[in-house]
Structures are given as structure tokens and as C-alpha cells.
Design a protein around this motif. Structure first.
Motif, PDB file in Angstrom:
ATOM      1  N   ASP A 125      55.444  34.976  55.137  1.00 42.42           N
ATOM      2  CA  ASP A 125      54.796  33.930  55.922  1.00 42.42           C
ATOM      3  C   ASP A 125      53.300  33.861  55.630  1.00 42.42           C
ATOM      4  O   ASP A 125      52.733  32.770  55.499  1.00 42.42           O
ATOM      5  CB  ASP A 125      55.044  34.150  57.411  1.00 42.42           C
ATOM      6  N   LEU A 126      52.648  35.017  55.501  1.00 43.84           N
ATOM      7  CA  LEU A 126      51.227  35.062  55.187  1.00 43.84           C
ATOM      8  C   LEU A 126      50.965  34.495  53.786  1.00 43.84           C
ATOM      9  O   LEU A 126      50.033  33.706  53.586  1.00 43.84           O
ATOM     10  CB  LEU A 126      50.700  36.492  55.292  1.00 43.84           C
ATOM     11  N   LEU A 127      51.789  34.874  52.822  1.00 40.81           N
ATOM     12  CA  LEU A 127      51.642  34.375  51.457  1.00 40.81           C
ATOM     13  C   LEU A 127      51.783  32.857  51.424  1.00 40.81           C
ATOM     14  O   LEU A 127      50.940  32.154  50.838  1.00 40.81           O
ATOM     15  CB  LEU A 127      52.685  35.016  50.533  1.00 40.81           C
ATOM     16  N   LEU A 128      52.816  32.331  52.060  1.00 41.02           N
ATOM     17  CA  LEU A 128      53.031  30.886  52.060  1.00 41.02           C
ATOM     18  C   LEU A 128      51.893  30.159  52.757  1.00 41.02           C
ATOM     19  O   LEU A 128      51.447  29.096  52.295  1.00 41.02           O
ATOM     20  CB  LEU A 128      54.381  30.549  52.696  1.00 41.02           C
ATOM     21  N   ARG A 129      51.397  30.721  53.848  1.00 37.99           N
ATOM     22  CA  ARG A 129      50.275  30.118  54.566  1.00 37.99           C
ATOM     23  C   ARG A 129      49.034  30.053  53.666  1.00 37.99           C
ATOM     24  O   ARG A 129      48.360  29.026  53.591  1.00 37.99           O
ATOM     25  CB  ARG A 129      49.961  30.920  55.833  1.00 37.99           C
ATOM     26  N   ARG A 130      48.762  31.141  52.947  1.00 37.73           N
ATOM     27  CA  ARG A 130      47.609  31.159  52.033  1.00 37.73           C
ATOM     28  C   ARG A 130      47.773  30.157  50.900  1.00 37.73           C
ATOM     29  O   ARG A 130      46.823  29.495  50.504  1.00 37.73           O
ATOM     30  CB  ARG A 130      47.412  32.560  51.464  1.00 37.73           C
ATOM     31  N   LEU A 131      48.977  30.071  50.364  1.00 36.79           N
ATOM     32  CA  LEU A 131      49.223  29.124  49.275  1.00 36.79           C
ATOM     33  C   LEU A 131      48.999  27.684  49.731  1.00 36.79           C
ATOM     34  O   LEU A 131      48.422  26.877  49.004  1.00 36.79           O
ATOM     35  CB  LEU A 131      50.640  29.297  48.726  1.00 36.79           C
ATOM     36  N   VAL A 132      49.449  27.367  50.945  1.00 33.58           N
ATOM     37  CA  VAL A 132      49.266  26.020  51.484  1.00 33.58           C
ATOM     38  C   VAL A 132      47.784  25.761  51.753  1.00 33.58           C
ATOM     39  O   VAL A 132      47.265  24.687  51.420  1.00 33.58           O
ATOM     40  CB  VAL A 132      50.112  25.828  52.763  1.00 33.58           C
ATOM     41  N   GLU A 133      47.080  26.740  52.337  1.00 26.63           N
ATOM     42  CA  GLU A 133      45.647  26.580  52.629  1.00 26.63           C
ATOM     43  C   GLU A 133      44.840  26.334  51.359  1.00 26.63           C
ATOM     44  O   GLU A 133      43.872  25.577  51.377  1.00 26.63           O
ATOM     45  CB  GLU A 133      45.106  27.813  53.355  1.00 26.63           C
TER      46      GLU A 133
ATOM     47  N   LYS B 179      51.661  25.011  42.117  1.00 31.30           N
ATOM     48  CA  LYS B 179      50.906  24.053  41.306  1.00 31.30           C
ATOM     49  C   LYS B 179      49.820  24.762  40.504  1.00 31.30           C
ATOM     50  O   LYS B 179      49.527  24.382  39.379  1.00 31.30           O
ATOM     51  CB  LYS B 179      50.224  23.003  42.191  1.00 31.30           C
ATOM     52  N   SER B 180      49.197  25.756  41.129  1.00 32.75           N
ATOM     53  CA  SER B 180      48.124  26.504  40.466  1.00 32.75           C
ATOM     54  C   SER B 180      48.146  27.941  40.961  1.00 32.75           C
ATOM     55  O   SER B 180      48.624  28.226  42.055  1.00 32.75           O
ATOM     56  CB  SER B 180      46.768  25.866  40.750  1.00 32.75           C
ATOM     57  N   TRP B 181      47.633  28.833  40.145  1.00 30.26           N
ATOM     58  CA  TRP B 181      47.637  30.245  40.507  1.00 30.26           C
ATOM     59  C   TRP B 181      46.666  30.461  41.659  1.00 30.26           C
ATOM     60  O   TRP B 181      45.509  30.046  41.589  1.00 30.26           O
ATOM     61  CB  TRP B 181      47.255  31.097  39.298  1.00 30.26           C
ATOM     62  N   PRO B 182      47.104  31.114  42.739  1.00 35.43           N
ATOM     63  CA  PRO B 182      46.260  31.275  43.925  1.00 35.43           C
ATOM     64  C   PRO B 182      45.258  32.426  43.797  1.00 35.43           C
ATOM     65  O   PRO B 182      45.417  33.307  42.950  1.00 35.43           O
ATOM     66  CB  PRO B 182      47.278  31.590  45.023  1.00 35.43           C
ATOM     67  N   LYS B 183      44.267  32.386  44.656  1.00 35.59           N
ATOM     68  CA  LYS B 183      43.319  33.500  44.776  1.00 35.59           C
ATOM     69  C   LYS B 183      43.779  34.325  45.974  1.00 35.59           C
ATOM     70  O   LYS B 183      43.698  33.878  47.116  1.00 35.59           O
ATOM     71  CB  LYS B 183      41.910  32.982  45.001  1.00 35.59           C
ATOM     72  N   LEU B 184      44.295  35.500  45.684  1.00 40.72           N
ATOM     73  CA  LEU B 184      44.792  36.388  46.731  1.00 40.72           C
ATOM     74  C   LEU B 184      44.042  37.711  46.660  1.00 40.72           C
ATOM     75  O   LEU B 184      43.561  38.096  45.594  1.00 40.72           O
ATOM     76  CB  LEU B 184      46.297  36.632  46.556  1.00 40.72           C
ATOM     77  N   PRO B 185      43.958  38.421  47.793  1.00 47.47           N
ATOM     78  CA  PRO B 185      43.289  39.723  47.758  1.00 47.47           C
ATOM     79  C   PRO B 185      44.010  40.679  46.813  1.00 47.47           C
ATOM     80  O   PRO B 185      45.241  40.684  46.737  1.00 47.47           O
ATOM     81  CB  PRO B 185      43.362  40.215  49.203  1.00 47.47           C
ATOM     82  N   SER B 186      43.246  41.481  46.090  1.00 47.15           N
ATOM     83  CA  SER B 186      43.854  42.377  45.098  1.00 47.15           C
ATOM     84  C   SER B 186      44.815  43.374  45.735  1.00 47.15           C
ATOM     85  O   SER B 186      45.787  43.774  45.111  1.00 47.15           O
ATOM     86  CB  SER B 186      42.775  43.104  44.303  1.00 47.15           C
ATOM     87  N   ALA B 187      44.568  43.762  46.979  1.00 44.36           N
ATOM     88  CA  ALA B 187      45.471  44.700  47.658  1.00 44.36           C
ATOM     89  C   ALA B 187      46.837  44.068  47.909  1.00 44.36           C
ATOM     90  O   ALA B 187      47.846  44.761  47.978  1.00 44.36           O
ATOM     91  CB  ALA B 187      44.865  45.151  48.977  1.00 44.36           C
ATOM     92  N   GLY B 188      46.876  42.736  48.018  1.00 44.29           N
ATOM     93  CA  GLY B 188      48.134  42.056  48.288  1.00 44.29           C
ATOM     94  C   GLY B 188      48.901  41.646  47.053  1.00 44.29           C
ATOM     95  O   GLY B 188      50.005  41.132  47.144  1.00 44.29           O
ATOM     96  N   MET B 189      48.343  41.873  45.884  1.00 46.75           N
ATOM     97  CA  MET B 189      49.004  41.455  44.651  1.00 46.75           C
ATOM     98  C   MET B 189      49.945  42.547  44.154  1.00 46.75           C
ATOM     99  O   MET B 189      49.601  43.344  43.297  1.00 46.75           O
ATOM    100  CB  MET B 189      47.974  41.086  43.586  1.00 46.75           C
ATOM    101  N   THR B 190      51.131  42.556  44.706  1.00 49.22           N
ATOM    102  CA  THR B 190      52.140  43.540  44.324  1.00 49.22           C
ATOM    103  C   THR B 190      53.040  42.956  43.251  1.00 49.22           C
ATOM    104  O   THR B 190      53.004  41.750  42.968  1.00 49.22           O
ATOM    105  CB  THR B 190      52.993  43.939  45.541  1.00 49.22           C
TER     106      THR B 190
END
Length: 116
Positions: free
Chosen positions: A89-97, A46-57
Motif C-alpha cells: 500500500d505504501l509503495l503504490l501510494r508513493r508511485l501514485v504521488e 510509466k517511469s522509475w520512481p524515487k524511493l528511499p534506499s532502505a525500501g529498495m528490496t
């Protein structure tokens, strides 16, 4: 020479196989347990998430890009990206949170028609 109709049919078939996560729809990788309840959940960005820069591959950017244009499930992500199971699983969890995805439970629409 294949006709336009033949090309459209082939393209539609490949798109359906890709969405369903069936064999032949992408790189063969271990998608985790076949009866994983998360595989029934469908995610659409729905919207672009805020993820840690180290995880943005690159793989995560590609996955998020696809999720912004069409719904996908966990199995599709595992089969079509080089992201490891625990990272998915971590990515999906963060997106849902972050409420960055729309989640639909496909299990409520009847039995799955995909072959395992």
C-alpha cells in the motif's frame, strides 16, 4: 511429447491465471480483504520512481520490473511477491504521488470474473 500448440496453450493459460490473480498463479499469501477497493485498480509503471534506499528490496525491484512490462493489480503484487500488505500500500501510494504509474479502474468495465 507435447506439441508446440500444447505448450503455447499451457503458457497462455498460466499467464492469464497469473494476471487474474487466481489460485495456482503464484505463492499463496494473504491478499487482504476480498472486497478491497484497491484490488480493482490496475497499475502500470510509466517511469522509475524515487524511493528511499532502505525500501529498495529485491522484491520491490522485481515488482517494479514486472510493472514496467505489464499492468498488475494490488492482489497480484501481494500474491506474487514477499512484500507485506502495508508495504504494498505504501509503495503504490508513493508511485501514485510521484505520477510514476498509470492507474486504471477495472471496476468501470463490468463485474469481476475472478473467483474469490
Amino acid at each position: 511429447m507435447p506439441s508446440v500448440l500444447d505448450r503455447l496453450w499451457r503458457w497462455a493459460r498460466q499467464a492469464c491465471l497469473s494476471l487474474a490473480g487466481l489460485p495456482g498463479s503464484g505463492p499463496a499469501t494473504a491478499a487482504g480483504p476480498a472486497d478491497c477497493p484497491e484490488d480493482h485498480l490496475i497499475y502500470r509503471l510509466k517511469s522509475w520512481p524515487k524511493l528511499p534506499s532502505a525500501g529498495m528490496t529485491t522484491d520491490i525491484y522485481r515488482t517494479l520490473s514486472v510493472m514496467s512490462t505489464r499492468p498488475v493489480n494490488r492482489r497480484w503484487i501481494l500474491n506474487n511477491s514477499n512484500i507485506r500488505t502495508h508495504e504494498v500500500d505504501l509503495l503504490l501510494r508513493r508511485l501514485v504521488e510521484q505520477d510514476a504509474v498509470e492507474v486504471t479502474d477495472a471496476a468501470k468495465y463490468g463485474p469481476s470474473t475472478t473467483a474469490v
